[in-house]
Scaffold this motif. Structure first.
Motif, mmCIF file in Angstrom:
data_model
loop_
_atom_site.group_PDB
_atom_site.id
_atom_site.type_symbol
_atom_site.label_atom_id
_atom_site.label_comp_id
_atom_site.label_asym_id
_atom_site.label_seq_id
_atom_site.Cartn_x
_atom_site.Cartn_y
_atom_site.Cartn_z
ATOM 1 N N LEU A 1 6.198 -8.126 4.502
ATOM 2 C CA LEU A 1 5.186 -7.386 3.758
ATOM 3 C C LEU A 1 4.586 -6.279 4.619
ATOM 4 O O LEU A 1 4.399 -5.153 4.169
ATOM 5 N N TYR A 2 4.311 -6.600 5.879
ATOM 6 C CA TYR A 2 3.763 -5.604 6.794
ATOM 7 C C TYR A 2 4.740 -4.444 6.968
ATOM 8 O O TYR A 2 4.355 -3.275 6.900
ATOM 9 N N ASN A 3 6.016 -4.746 7.180
ATOM 10 C CA ASN A 3 7.012 -3.688 7.384
ATOM 11 C C ASN A 3 7.180 -2.829 6.144
ATOM 12 O O ASN A 3 7.294 -1.602 6.235
ATOM 13 N N MET A 4 7.214 -3.452 4.961
ATOM 14 C CA MET A 4 7.333 -2.676 3.728
ATOM 15 C C MET A 4 6.118 -1.787 3.522
ATOM 16 O O MET A 4 6.244 -0.632 3.108
ATOM 17 N N THR A 5 4.924 -2.312 3.805
ATOM 18 C CA THR A 5 3.707 -1.524 3.651
ATOM 19 C C THR A 5 3.713 -0.345 4.606
ATOM 20 O O THR A 5 3.374 0.779 4.228
ATOM 21 N N LYS A 6 4.131 -0.571 5.850
ATOM 22 C CA LYS A 6 4.178 0.512 6.838
ATOM 23 C C LYS A 6 5.188 1.574 6.430
ATOM 24 O O LYS A 6 4.901 2.772 6.516
ATOM 25 N N PHE B 1 6.122 2.290 3.355
ATOM 26 C CA PHE B 1 5.560 2.979 2.197
ATOM 27 C C PHE B 1 4.521 4.007 2.631
ATOM 28 O O PHE B 1 4.529 5.153 2.180
ATOM 29 N N ILE B 2 3.639 3.614 3.539
ATOM 30 C CA ILE B 2 2.605 4.539 4.008
ATOM 31 C C ILE B 2 3.241 5.693 4.774
ATOM 32 O O ILE B 2 2.799 6.842 4.643
#
Length: 108
Positions: A83-88, A90-91
């Motif tokens: 989740l952290y990697n996907m969020t990073k 995306f940002i």
């Protein structure tokens, strides 16, 4: 200033044409071209039939008055890395470069 407006003109024309194309496709689909509306009607009919077949006899029980509920502040961190990697990612796609302007971050 005029050069800037002249440079934006092709982008505005392209955006306008893409918007018109999108609206034309949306109107065409809503009028039944390509049987889009008929497919939606079929799905609605099937869902209505499935809901009518459900067993609506639901029995509820009372909540015990002497139940002891407690919350915890701990969590299992398994899976949070993805989740952290996907969020990073995306940002990084949305925001190019550093969000903060130079000098706004004060480290003590």
């Amino acid at each position: 200033m005029e050069d800037r407006e002249r440079n934006r003109r092709p982008v505005r024309v392209f955006s306008f044409l893409v918007t018109c194309l999108f609206l034309a496709v949306a109107v065409g689909m809503s009028n039944g071209i390509g049987t889009f509306v008929s497919k939606i009607n079929t799905i609605t009919t099937n869902l209505d039939r499935a809901v009518d077949d459900l067993n609506t006899n639901v029995s509820y029980t009372d909540c015990p008055a002497d139940a002891d509920y407690s919350s915890k502040t701990t969590f299992n961190s398994k899976g949070m890395g993805g989740l952290y990697n996907m969020t990073k990612m995306f940002i990084d796609v949305i925001v190019k470069g550093d969000i903060l302007m130079p000098g706004n971050l004060i480290l003590s």
